[in-house]
Design a protein around this motif. Structure first.
Motif, PDB file in Angstrom:
ATOM      1  N   GLU A  51       0.842  -1.207   0.000  1.00  0.00           N
ATOM      2  CA  GLU A  51       0.000   0.000   0.000  1.00  0.00           C
ATOM      3  C   GLU A  51       0.874   1.252   0.000  1.00  0.00           C
ATOM      4  O   GLU A  51       0.586   2.226  -0.685  1.00  0.00           O
ATOM      5  CB  GLU A  51      -0.895   0.022   1.255  1.00  0.00           C
ATOM      6  N   HIS A  52       1.949   1.190   0.779  1.00  0.00           N
ATOM      7  CA  HIS A  52       2.789   2.373   0.969  1.00  0.00           C
ATOM      8  C   HIS A  52       3.659   2.657  -0.258  1.00  0.00           C
ATOM      9  O   HIS A  52       3.752   3.799  -0.714  1.00  0.00           O
ATOM     10  CB  HIS A  52       3.662   2.168   2.208  1.00  0.00           C
ATOM     11  N   ILE A  57       6.401  -2.845  -5.781  1.00  0.00           N
ATOM     12  CA  ILE A  57       7.338  -3.393  -4.803  1.00  0.00           C
ATOM     13  C   ILE A  57       7.189  -4.921  -4.701  1.00  0.00           C
ATOM     14  O   ILE A  57       7.984  -5.586  -4.048  1.00  0.00           O
ATOM     15  CB  ILE A  57       7.131  -2.698  -3.419  1.00  0.00           C
ATOM     16  N   LEU A  58       6.180  -5.450  -5.382  1.00  0.00           N
ATOM     17  CA  LEU A  58       5.974  -6.906  -5.395  1.00  0.00           C
ATOM     18  C   LEU A  58       6.464  -7.486  -6.720  1.00  0.00           C
ATOM     19  O   LEU A  58       6.397  -6.840  -7.764  1.00  0.00           O
ATOM     20  CB  LEU A  58       4.488  -7.236  -5.223  1.00  0.00           C
ATOM     21  N   GLN A  59       6.933  -8.730  -6.641  1.00  0.00           N
ATOM     22  CA  GLN A  59       7.325  -9.433  -7.861  1.00  0.00           C
ATOM     23  C   GLN A  59       6.084 -10.116  -8.439  1.00  0.00           C
ATOM     24  O   GLN A  59       5.024 -10.136  -7.816  1.00  0.00           O
ATOM     25  CB  GLN A  59       8.414 -10.455  -7.531  1.00  0.00           C
ATOM     26  N   ALA A  60       6.246 -10.672  -9.643  1.00  0.00           N
ATOM     27  CA  ALA A  60       5.097 -11.268 -10.334  1.00  0.00           C
ATOM     28  C   ALA A  60       4.403 -12.334  -9.471  1.00  0.00           C
ATOM     29  O   ALA A  60       3.178 -12.475  -9.515  1.00  0.00           O
ATOM     30  CB  ALA A  60       5.555 -11.869 -11.657  1.00  0.00           C
ATOM     31  N   ASP A  61       5.187 -13.056  -8.671  1.00  0.00           N
ATOM     32  CA  ASP A  61       4.583 -14.118  -7.847  1.00  0.00           C
ATOM     33  C   ASP A  61       4.006 -13.598  -6.524  1.00  0.00           C
ATOM     34  O   ASP A  61       3.579 -14.377  -5.679  1.00  0.00           O
ATOM     35  CB  ASP A  61       5.608 -15.236  -7.581  1.00  0.00           C
ATOM     36  N   GLY A  62       4.008 -12.269  -6.334  1.00  0.00           N
ATOM     37  CA  GLY A  62       3.406 -11.689  -5.129  1.00  0.00           C
ATOM     38  C   GLY A  62       4.375 -11.546  -3.969  1.00  0.00           C
ATOM     39  O   GLY A  62       4.017 -11.010  -2.921  1.00  0.00           O
ATOM     40  N   SER A  63       5.608 -12.001  -4.157  1.00  0.00           N
ATOM     41  CA  SER A  63       6.574 -11.873  -3.057  1.00  0.00           C
ATOM     42  C   SER A  63       7.261 -10.511  -3.115  1.00  0.00           C
ATOM     43  O   SER A  63       7.252  -9.827  -4.145  1.00  0.00           O
ATOM     44  CB  SER A  63       7.599 -13.012  -3.111  1.00  0.00           C
ATOM     45  N   LEU A  64       7.872 -10.136  -2.000  1.00  0.00           N
ATOM     46  CA  LEU A  64       8.515  -8.827  -1.883  1.00  0.00           C
ATOM     47  C   LEU A  64       9.755  -8.752  -2.776  1.00  0.00           C
ATOM     48  O   LEU A  64      10.587  -9.657  -2.776  1.00  0.00           O
ATOM     49  CB  LEU A  64       8.905  -8.620  -0.410  1.00  0.00           C
ATOM     50  N   ASP A  65       9.869  -7.644  -3.509  1.00  0.00           N
ATOM     51  CA  ASP A  65      11.067  -7.400  -4.327  1.00  0.00           C
ATOM     52  C   ASP A  65      12.101  -6.726  -3.410  1.00  0.00           C
ATOM     53  O   ASP A  65      12.136  -5.506  -3.269  1.00  0.00           O
ATOM     54  CB  ASP A  65      10.703  -6.498  -5.514  1.00  0.00           C
ATOM     55  N   ARG A  66      12.914  -7.552  -2.775  1.00  0.00           N
ATOM     56  CA  ARG A  66      13.834  -7.052  -1.751  1.00  0.00           C
ATOM     57  C   ARG A  66      14.884  -6.105  -2.316  1.00  0.00           C
ATOM     58  O   ARG A  66      15.265  -5.132  -1.667  1.00  0.00           O
ATOM     59  CB  ARG A  66      14.560  -8.218  -1.075  1.00  0.00           C
ATOM     60  N   ALA A  67      15.344  -6.396  -3.516  1.00  0.00           N
ATOM     61  CA  ALA A  67      16.379  -5.553  -4.114  1.00  0.00           C
ATOM     62  C   ALA A  67      15.818  -4.139  -4.335  1.00  0.00           C
ATOM     63  O   ALA A  67      16.482  -3.137  -4.039  1.00  0.00           O
ATOM     64  CB  ALA A  67      16.841  -6.163  -5.439  1.00  0.00           C
ATOM     65  N   ARG A  68      14.581  -4.070  -4.816  1.00  0.00           N
ATOM     66  CA  ARG A  68      13.948  -2.776  -5.061  1.00  0.00           C
ATOM     67  C   ARG A  68      13.731  -2.010  -3.747  1.00  0.00           C
ATOM     68  O   ARG A  68      14.000  -0.805  -3.650  1.00  0.00           O
ATOM     69  CB  ARG A  68      12.604  -3.030  -5.754  1.00  0.00           C
TER      70      ARG A  68
END
Ligand code: ATP
Length: 199
Positions: A51-52, A57-68
């Motif tokens: 939301e923020h 900020i999410l990858q295609a599979d719904g997981s967090l894009d940590r690098a971003r």
């Protein structure tokens, strides 16, 4: 029940030593694992993050894009503060929950954390066990394990608490510059000591 902290620099052998305690029946919780679990898909914290920062900020599979996320908080301190304000209490609560399993009969558990002494996680523990090796051993074991180049591992070591300062904060030290059988013996002795001290 007592919570004992187990810490040490990168590649010092925290996981190796924690598994040795585990083999003796001691429950242990890895703070790095918990930090990942609280932002897995479907968690309230990940929903807040999306939301923020937006769905990007999410990858295609719904997981967090940590690098971003790392890039954003590196460039924008106020976003880092926002993220820490969100995650800090969530991680702490989950750590406390996992440190107190139902049906556990031993008098102590272990909190394994590379940042035990650098963060307020040390407030959760009664005693600090430091897994200690010389820096050269840290370097060579980490490089062998992760296939990282030397400069990269040196940078991580330089960003962590210096060896001497960490040792000053230790109640107990496991010397891991030893063959594994000798490390197991040290762990066995500490276990006996903790069973008496907290039993
Ligand atoms: P990190 O902070 O990076 O998670 P760690 O402190 O948990 O690391 P380990 O993964 O337990 O460290 O150990 C680092 C590497 O060194 C591993 O490949 C492990 O198998 C090896 N190792 C640990 N202890 C010993 C030992 N006494 N003798 C030889 N190799 C060891």
């Amino acid at each position: 029940m007592a919570v004992i902290g187990l810490t040490g620099g990168i590649g010092s052998g925290k996981s190796t030593v924690a598994r040795m305690f585990g083999a003796l029946g001691v429950h242990w919780v890895d703070a790095d694992d918990v930090a990942r679990q609280v932002v897995e898909p479907g968690t309230p914290a990940l929903t807040r993050i999306a939301e923020h920062f937006g769905a990007d900020i999410l990858q295609a599979d719904g997981s967090l894009d940590r690098a971003r996320l790392r890039t954003i908080v590196f460039e924008q301190p106020e976003e880092r503060a926002w993220l820490e304000g969100l995650l800090h209490p969530v991680i702490r609560e989950e750590l406390i929950r996992q440190l107190h399993p139902a049906d556990y009969s031993l008098p102590y558990v272990l909190l394994v954390s590379p940042l035990l002494l650098e963060t307020d996680q040390h407030q959760l523990v009664e005693k600090v066990v430091v897994v200690d090796v010389p820096v050269e051993v840290q370097l060579s074991r980490t490089m062998a394990r992760d296939d990282n180049d030397k400069a990269q591992v040196e940078r991580i070591i330089a960003a962590q608490m210096p060896r001497e300062k960490r040792l000053q904060k230790a109640d107990e030290v496991v010397d891991n510059n030893e063959v594994l059988s000798n490390v197991e013996r040290q762990v066995g002795e500490l276990h006996k000591k903790f069973m008496v001290a907290f039993g």
